[in-house]
Scaffold this motif. Structure first.
Motif, PDB file in Angstrom:
ATOM      1  N   GLY A   1      68.154   8.841  22.688  1.00 35.95           N
ATOM      2  CA  GLY A   1      67.104   7.968  23.594  1.00 35.95           C
ATOM      3  C   GLY A   1      67.275   8.452  24.882  1.00 35.95           C
ATOM      4  N   PHE A   2      67.320   7.580  26.177  1.00 35.80           N
ATOM      5  CA  PHE A   2      67.354   7.794  27.448  1.00 35.80           C
ATOM      6  C   PHE A   2      68.536   8.760  27.859  1.00 35.80           C
ATOM      7  N   GLU A   3      69.870   8.240  27.264  1.00 39.83           N
ATOM      8  CA  GLU A   3      71.117   8.898  27.555  1.00 39.83           C
ATOM      9  C   GLU A   3      71.023  10.562  27.182  1.00 39.83           C
ATOM     10  N   LEU A   4      70.318  10.705  26.058  1.00 36.32           N
ATOM     11  CA  LEU A   4      70.463  12.039  25.650  1.00 36.32           C
ATOM     12  C   LEU A   4      69.557  12.950  26.515  1.00 36.32           C
ATOM     13  N   VAL A   5      68.557  12.278  27.093  1.00 37.95           N
ATOM     14  CA  VAL A   5      67.527  13.072  27.888  1.00 37.95           C
ATOM     15  C   VAL A   5      68.468  13.239  29.082  1.00 37.95           C
ATOM     16  N   THR A   6      69.222  12.488  29.854  1.00 35.48           N
ATOM     17  CA  THR A   6      69.879  12.890  30.835  1.00 35.48           C
ATOM     18  C   THR A   6      70.762  14.062  30.661  1.00 35.48           C
ATOM     19  N   ASP A   7      71.511  14.066  29.439  1.00 31.65           N
ATOM     20  CA  ASP A   7      72.354  15.080  29.058  1.00 31.65           C
ATOM     21  C   ASP A   7      71.891  16.226  29.131  1.00 31.65           C
TER      22      ASP A   7
ATOM     23  N   GLU B   1      61.189  17.490  20.329  1.00 32.55           N
ATOM     24  CA  GLU B   1      59.974  17.722  19.995  1.00 32.55           C
ATOM     25  C   GLU B   1      59.000  16.653  20.822  1.00 32.55           C
ATOM     26  N   GLN B   2      59.373  15.413  21.147  1.00 32.04           N
ATOM     27  CA  GLN B   2      58.862  14.366  21.792  1.00 32.04           C
ATOM     28  C   GLN B   2      58.355  14.807  23.038  1.00 32.04           C
ATOM     29  N   VAL B   3      59.623  15.310  23.645  1.00 29.59           N
ATOM     30  CA  VAL B   3      59.536  15.809  25.136  1.00 29.59           C
ATOM     31  C   VAL B   3      58.515  16.807  25.344  1.00 29.59           C
ATOM     32  N   LYS B   4      58.396  17.753  24.389  1.00 25.97           N
ATOM     33  CA  LYS B   4      57.745  18.833  24.533  1.00 25.97           C
ATOM     34  C   LYS B   4      56.185  18.318  24.262  1.00 25.97           C
ATOM     35  N   HIS B   5      56.050  17.366  23.287  1.00 26.84           N
ATOM     36  CA  HIS B   5      54.587  16.847  23.279  1.00 26.84           C
ATOM     37  C   HIS B   5      54.098  15.643  24.173  1.00 26.84           C
ATOM     38  N   GLY B   6      55.084  15.503  25.288  1.00 29.88           N
ATOM     39  CA  GLY B   6      54.964  14.578  26.197  1.00 29.88           C
ATOM     40  C   GLY B   6      53.711  14.770  26.941  1.00 29.88           C
ATOM     41  N   ASN B   7      53.063  13.628  27.446  1.00 32.73           N
ATOM     42  CA  ASN B   7      51.663  13.425  28.140  1.00 32.73           C
ATOM     43  C   ASN B   7      51.808  14.031  29.616  1.00 32.73           C
ATOM     44  N   HIS B   8      52.842  14.775  29.834  1.00 37.31           N
ATOM     45  CA  HIS B   8      52.913  15.148  31.219  1.00 37.31           C
ATOM     46  C   HIS B   8      53.369  16.410  31.470  1.00 37.31           C
ATOM     47  N   LYS B   9      52.768  17.332  32.431  1.00 33.10           N
ATOM     48  CA  LYS B   9      52.980  18.792  32.593  1.00 33.10           C
ATOM     49  C   LYS B   9      54.517  18.985  32.542  1.00 33.10           C
ATOM     50  N   TRP B  10      55.377  18.342  33.322  1.00 29.54           N
ATOM     51  CA  TRP B  10      56.822  18.805  33.640  1.00 29.54           C
ATOM     52  C   TRP B  10      57.623  18.459  32.336  1.00 29.54           C
ATOM     53  N   MET B  11      57.238  17.197  31.736  1.00 32.51           N
ATOM     54  CA  MET B  11      57.783  16.821  30.711  1.00 32.51           C
ATOM     55  C   MET B  11      57.735  17.832  29.702  1.00 32.51           C
TER      56      MET B  11
ATOM     57  N   ASP C   1      60.955  24.627  27.097  1.00 34.78           N
ATOM     58  CA  ASP C   1      62.149  25.047  27.320  1.00 34.78           C
ATOM     59  C   ASP C   1      63.391  25.037  26.442  1.00 34.78           C
ATOM     60  N   TRP C   2      63.399  23.507  26.047  1.00 35.63           N
ATOM     61  CA  TRP C   2      64.658  23.239  25.318  1.00 35.63           C
ATOM     62  C   TRP C   2      64.643  23.803  24.204  1.00 35.63           C
ATOM     63  N   GLU C   3      63.329  23.927  23.459  1.00 39.28           N
ATOM     64  CA  GLU C   3      63.215  24.516  22.127  1.00 39.28           C
ATOM     65  C   GLU C   3      63.568  25.726  22.182  1.00 39.28           C
ATOM     66  N   GLU C   4      63.258  26.491  23.372  1.00 36.63           N
ATOM     67  CA  GLU C   4      63.545  28.056  23.298  1.00 36.63           C
ATOM     68  C   GLU C   4      65.025  28.187  23.667  1.00 36.63           C
ATOM     69  N   PHE C   5      65.843  27.358  24.364  1.00 37.80           N
ATOM     70  CA  PHE C   5      67.080  27.515  24.667  1.00 37.80           C
ATOM     71  C   PHE C   5      67.738  27.564  23.156  1.00 37.80           C
ATOM     72  N   VAL C   6      67.326  26.580  22.208  1.00 35.55           N
ATOM     73  CA  VAL C   6      67.961  26.527  21.069  1.00 35.55           C
ATOM     74  C   VAL C   6      67.716  27.620  20.269  1.00 35.55           C
ATOM     75  N   LYS C   7      66.488  28.122  20.347  1.00 35.40           N
ATOM     76  CA  LYS C   7      66.086  29.496  19.325  1.00 35.40           C
ATOM     77  C   LYS C   7      66.830  30.507  19.799  1.00 35.40           C
ATOM     78  N   MET C   8      67.236  30.842  21.409  1.00 36.07           N
ATOM     79  CA  MET C   8      67.828  31.789  21.786  1.00 36.07           C
ATOM     80  C   MET C   8      69.352  31.744  21.596  1.00 36.07           C
TER      81      MET C   8
END
Ligand SMILES: O=P(O)(O)OC[C@H]1O[C@](O)(CO)[C@@H](O)[C@@H]1O
Ligand SMILES: [Mn+2]
Length: 441
Positions: free
Chosen positions: A256-262, A302-312, A318-325
């Protein structure tokens, strides 16, 4: 072996441990039972009558568990075969062997709090895996997802802040970069207020703008070793040869929120080149209501990636990409959901200890990690953190925790006593936080 103080336990009537075992844990169990009830039709749709029978079985096992707890029955061995069943049962025997009475049996209120609280979450898991075909079901998933959804605005604010920062990161001088690092560390600290175990599983999302509250919250940071973290990582960055690495490990706490901050902090570590790899450790089974599993980790990205906001959504992509790389690596290890204190890791999980030794810095998030680092014992307030770690020194480490249990070491002489006199709940309310470092200075 060094002499260590006694464990916190429910024996101390009126203590936070006692109240947790008496009130908070049964409340959590009741919520779990209720969650299963509410999913009855879903189980029927998915698995037919078999699903409904499984739901009934899980509920009856959990009701039995609640009764054992509330009547202070002996702690019984685990029965269902799972990767850690033997280790758990050995630990149960070890706990029994510590009791002096000849017919002594470990009981909920008379055993170490850390042990019985972990055992309760492991028994919840046992009830679920004993109930196929619903043995995949995460009883806490709903509340973890709700916590994330209710924190939307704060998530957007943090993602926007991070993306603006990254745009100009190369123009920042040393001091500006350090300030930004400190800001994101503090956000990750206060993110730890949002666990769902302390609130008995009730919603505990982030609704205020934490970025704008940092200055107001500063007086509540009781120990602040952020400077050591900066020295360590900025030094790694300066002295690092081309192709070599700086690894920061984050032992995660709540989803949840704590993981986002991490993840925001982890993103900054890469963008600022203070680290070249970030490794995350999560829980293998649902744990202490809100702790992060691999499913929560992937779901949240996944949720952040599909968030209804440009920067979100930029953050999520980017996070998905970091995991892939392979710049972000998620690891599981059963040790994190065992009842052992961390000083036992070299014996119980030598492979994990060896992995942790490869870190340049390990960040331990949250209250439960602090309890396990210090053995959940009745240490004096002024005992040095290094001593309370009782030989656990795999690599330089820092605990980032809001205080939610009656344990705190490394304070100045008199500081704990003073807080105790003015504010008796100072160490259990989650109002205060610490950055406590152990390692070379
Ligand atoms: O998510 P965290 O920060 O580890 O907190 C877990 C909480 O659970 C507790 O065990 C209470 O049930 C406390 O130690 C702590 O407040
Ligand atoms: Mn937690």
């Amino acid at each position: 072996m060094a002499v260590v103080p006694a464990s916190l336990s429910g024996q101390d009537v009126g203590s936070f441990a006692y109240l947790t075992i008496k009130d908070r844990i049964p409340q959590i169990l009741t919520k779990v039972i209720d969650t299963l009830h509410r999913h009855k039709s879903e189980f029927f749709e998915k698995h037919g009558e078999e699903g409904v029978e499984a739901e009934k079985k899980a509920i009856s096992l959990l009701s039995k568990l609640r009764n054992e707890l509330q009547t202070d029955k002996p702690i019984i061995p685990l029965v269902e075969k799972f990767v850690d069943t033997d280790i758990w049962n050995q630990y149960l025997e070890y706990q029994q062997s510590l009791l002096n009475e000849s017919d002594g049996k470990s009981r909920w209120f008379y055993s170490p709090w850390l042990f019985v609280e972990c055992y309760m979450y492991r028994r919840i898991h046992e009830a679920i895996i004993q109930s196929p075909p619903i043995d995949y079901f995460d009883v806490f998933k709903e509340s973890k997802e709700q916590n994330f959804c209710e924190s939307q605005e704060s998530v957007i604010a943090l993602c926007t802040h991070l993306q603006q920062l990254i745009k100009t990161i190369e123009d920042l001088d040393e001091n500006q970069l350090k300030d930004e690092f400190f800001k994101l560390l503090q956000i990750s600290l206060w993110g730890n207020k949002c666990d769902l175990s302390l609130s008995g599983g009730e919603s505990s999302s982030q609704k205020t703008d934490v970025l704008n509250s940092l200055e107001d919250l500063k007086p509540f940071i009781l120990l602040n070793d952020m400077e050591h973290l900066w020295s360590l990582l900025s030094n790694c960055k300066k002295t690092r040869e081309k192709a070599s690495v700086t690894r920061v490990y984050i032992v995660l706490d709540n989803s949840g929120f704590e993981l986002v901050t991490d993840l925001i902090l982890a993103n900054f570590l890469l963008s600022s080149e203070l680290a070249t790899e970030v490794h995350f450790y999560g829980k293998t089974i649902p744990w202490f209501v809100s702790d992060t599993t691999i499913h929560d980790f992937n779901w949240l990205i996944e949720q952040v990636k599909h968030g209804n906001h440009k920067w979100m959504s930029k953050c999520g992509a980017d996070w998905e990409e970091f995991v892939k790389m392979g710049k972000w690596v998620y690891h599981d290890h059963i040790f994190w959901t065992l009842p052992h204190e961390y000083c036992a890791m070299p014996q119980v999980a030598p492979d994990l200890y060896a992995e942790l030794q490869k870190a340049h810095l390990i960040l331990f998030k949250g209250d439960l990690n602090y309890r396990k680092l210090t053995g959940d014992r009745k240490w004096e307030f002024s005992v040095p953190f290094h001593q309370a770690l009782n030989g656990f020194h795999p690599a330089p480490l820092c605990t980032i925790r809001t205080l939610k249990a009656e344990i705190q070491v490394g304070l100045k002489p008199g500081q704990g006593e003073q807080l105790m006199a003015s504010e008796p709940c100072w160490w259990t309310s989650g109002k205060y936080g610490i950055f406590q470092y152990d390692g070379p200075l």
